[in-house]
Design a protein around this motif. Structure first.
Motif, PDB file in Angstrom:
ATOM      1  N   ARG A 151      -8.950   0.412   5.040  1.00 41.46           N
ATOM      2  CA  ARG A 151      -8.595   1.190   3.556  1.00 41.46           C
ATOM      3  C   ARG A 151      -7.020   1.687   3.894  1.00 41.46           C
ATOM      4  O   ARG A 151      -7.118   2.678   4.766  1.00 41.46           O
ATOM      5  CB  ARG A 151      -9.569   2.119   3.269  1.00 41.46           C
ATOM      6  CG  ARG A 151      -9.282   3.145   1.796  1.00 41.46           C
ATOM      7  CD  ARG A 151      -9.415   2.331   0.561  1.00 41.46           C
ATOM      8  NE  ARG A 151      -8.774   3.003  -0.353  1.00 41.46           N
ATOM      9  CZ  ARG A 151      -9.591   3.860  -1.031  1.00 41.46           C
ATOM     10  NH1 ARG A 151     -11.028   3.939  -0.933  1.00 41.46           N
ATOM     11  NH2 ARG A 151      -9.117   4.541  -2.088  1.00 41.46           N
ATOM     12  N   ASP A 185      -4.461   2.793  -1.961  1.00 43.76           N
ATOM     13  CA  ASP A 185      -5.198   2.230  -3.061  1.00 43.76           C
ATOM     14  C   ASP A 185      -5.936   0.739  -2.848  1.00 43.76           C
ATOM     15  O   ASP A 185      -6.496   0.253  -3.724  1.00 43.76           O
ATOM     16  CB  ASP A 185      -4.375   2.166  -4.270  1.00 43.76           C
ATOM     17  CG  ASP A 185      -3.922   3.628  -4.666  1.00 43.76           C
ATOM     18  OD1 ASP A 185      -4.672   4.465  -4.494  1.00 43.76           O
ATOM     19  OD2 ASP A 185      -2.802   3.618  -5.315  1.00 43.76           O
ATOM     20  N   TYR A 186      -5.831   0.389  -1.603  1.00 44.45           N
ATOM     21  CA  TYR A 186      -6.118  -0.911  -1.375  1.00 44.45           C
ATOM     22  C   TYR A 186      -7.283  -1.011  -0.194  1.00 44.45           C
ATOM     23  O   TYR A 186      -7.149   0.147   0.830  1.00 44.45           O
ATOM     24  CB  TYR A 186      -5.089  -1.865  -1.277  1.00 44.45           C
ATOM     25  CG  TYR A 186      -4.217  -2.166  -2.544  1.00 44.45           C
ATOM     26  CD1 TYR A 186      -4.425  -2.998  -3.432  1.00 44.45           C
ATOM     27  CD2 TYR A 186      -3.039  -1.416  -2.593  1.00 44.45           C
ATOM     28  CE1 TYR A 186      -3.520  -3.133  -4.464  1.00 44.45           C
ATOM     29  CE2 TYR A 186      -2.236  -1.327  -3.632  1.00 44.45           C
ATOM     30  CZ  TYR A 186      -2.438  -2.249  -4.471  1.00 44.45           C
ATOM     31  OH  TYR A 186      -1.836  -2.486  -5.631  1.00 44.45           O
ATOM     32  N   GLU A 216     -14.916  -5.956  -3.731  1.00 42.67           N
ATOM     33  CA  GLU A 216     -14.392  -6.083  -5.022  1.00 42.67           C
ATOM     34  C   GLU A 216     -15.506  -5.331  -5.934  1.00 42.67           C
ATOM     35  O   GLU A 216     -15.046  -4.557  -6.875  1.00 42.67           O
ATOM     36  CB  GLU A 216     -13.820  -7.442  -5.116  1.00 42.67           C
ATOM     37  CG  GLU A 216     -12.663  -7.639  -4.585  1.00 42.67           C
ATOM     38  CD  GLU A 216     -12.282  -9.249  -4.948  1.00 42.67           C
ATOM     39  OE1 GLU A 216     -10.748  -9.172  -4.898  1.00 42.67           O
ATOM     40  OE2 GLU A 216     -12.954 -10.063  -5.276  1.00 42.67           O
ATOM     41  N   PHE A 266     -13.472  -1.643  -5.093  1.00 41.79           N
ATOM     42  CA  PHE A 266     -12.235  -1.647  -4.495  1.00 41.79           C
ATOM     43  C   PHE A 266     -11.247  -2.654  -4.831  1.00 41.79           C
ATOM     44  O   PHE A 266     -11.746  -3.839  -4.948  1.00 41.79           O
ATOM     45  CB  PHE A 266     -12.726  -1.555  -2.895  1.00 41.79           C
ATOM     46  CG  PHE A 266     -13.425  -0.424  -2.621  1.00 41.79           C
ATOM     47  CD1 PHE A 266     -12.749   0.754  -2.173  1.00 41.79           C
ATOM     48  CD2 PHE A 266     -14.777  -0.562  -2.527  1.00 41.79           C
ATOM     49  CE1 PHE A 266     -13.552   1.727  -1.664  1.00 41.79           C
ATOM     50  CE2 PHE A 266     -15.683   0.645  -2.148  1.00 41.79           C
ATOM     51  CZ  PHE A 266     -14.825   1.655  -1.725  1.00 41.79           C
ATOM     52  N   ASN A 267      -9.919  -2.406  -4.616  1.00 38.73           N
ATOM     53  CA  ASN A 267      -8.767  -3.290  -4.742  1.00 38.73           C
ATOM     54  C   ASN A 267      -8.660  -4.012  -3.542  1.00 38.73           C
ATOM     55  O   ASN A 267      -8.405  -3.401  -2.337  1.00 38.73           O
ATOM     56  CB  ASN A 267      -7.610  -2.731  -5.437  1.00 38.73           C
ATOM     57  CG  ASN A 267      -7.655  -2.081  -6.628  1.00 38.73           C
ATOM     58  OD1 ASN A 267      -8.177  -2.849  -7.537  1.00 38.73           O
ATOM     59  ND2 ASN A 267      -7.201  -0.733  -6.780  1.00 38.73           N
ATOM     60  N   CYS A 314       1.005  -1.469   0.014  1.00 39.89           N
ATOM     61  CA  CYS A 314      -0.099  -0.041  -0.132  1.00 39.89           C
ATOM     62  C   CYS A 314       0.622   1.254  -0.054  1.00 39.89           C
ATOM     63  O   CYS A 314       0.342   2.276   0.250  1.00 39.89           O
ATOM     64  CB  CYS A 314      -0.788   0.126   1.171  1.00 39.89           C
ATOM     65  SG  CYS A 314      -2.172  -1.362   1.250  1.00 39.89           S
TER      66      CYS A 314
END
Length: 253
Positions: A206, A209-210, A225, A229-230, A45
């Motif tokens: 969170r 980006d993940y 997902e 969201f990744n 991350c």
């Protein structure tokens, strides 16, 4: 965006730590492997990791989240509600002084665990639990309101900590289970509903980006997902045995 994360290696005394679960005794070697997997997920991350050594005096101190709540402007040093964990803050303050100059402290008879504090943008939700009392919650509320944050106190009915049952993953979206599915305080957010059998997955984080989630909770992972969201999955079985979730294992700021 988070730039930093603080984690702490679990000591061998972890197996004697506090728990309300009936999931059995942790496997220490597997616990260490899972902690390493957690650190690797944070590294993916793109945050800088401060990895603190274990302290056998404090069996639960790998759950660093309960020691502090960190904002962009200041650090609030909590006063953990379990007597065996109360002094964990003494180790954390010197570490945080490498990053912060402005500190506030929750004072007895007030108690606050960081796991009972959820920040959503400019608002804090503070859970009243066995580890966070009204006196501590009111202190916390008064501190953050000095800086134009909003603060709402939430009485818990089922969950161990507030963040046991709810996570904010950005994009105006919360992951919710149990008592928070229909809770009026959270009706203004888009909700990803966690089924009863996967309630443990309500605690996810969170990080840039993940969204980091506990592995094998396939229904909830698919929902996250599908919401765009990744996801990074991390094994958490040995932490779950001692009431620990993903948010518990780091301070992210």
């Amino acid at each position: 965006m988070f730039k930093n994360a603080i984690v702490k290696k679990p000591g061998e005394s972890y197996i004697n730590g506090l728990t309300t679960s009936d999931l059995g005794s942790p496997d220490y070697d597997l616990l260490l492997q899972q902690h390493e997997a957690y650190i690797k997920a944070l590294e993916k991350c793109d945050v800088t990791i401060t990895d603190l050594p274990a302290n056998e005096e404090f069996p639960d101190s790998t759950f660093v989240e309960d020691t502090a709540v960190l904002t962009k402007e200041f650090a609030i040093i909590c006063n953990p509600g379990a007597s065996s964990r109360n002094r964990e803050t003494e180790e954390m303050v010197p570490v945080l002084k490498n990053f912060y100059s402005l500190f506030h402290y929750i004072q007895a008879p007030g108690y606050v665990d960081g796991g009972d504090v959820l920040q959503i943008d400019n608002k804090f939700y503070i859970g009243l639990s066995d580890r966070t009392n009204r006196h501590g919650a009111e202190q916390f509320k008064a501190i953050v309101e000095q800086y134009q944050y909003e603060a709402v106190i939430v009485q818990l009915e089922e969950f161990f900590h507030l963040k046991t049952g709810i996570a904010y993953i950005g994009n105006d979206t919360v992951v919710v289970g149990g008592e928070f599915i229909d809770h009026p305080l959270f009706n203004g957010y888009k909700k990803i509903i966690v089924p009863k059998e996967e309630e443990y997955a309500s605690n996810c984080i969170r990080v840039n980006d993940y969204v980091i989630m506990p592995e094998d909770f396939t229904t909830t992972i698919s929902k996250v997902e599908n919401a765009g969201f990744n996801v990074i999955e991390v094994p958490m079985s040995e932490f779950q045995k001692h009431d620990g979730g993903l948010s518990c294992l780091s301070l992210r700021f």
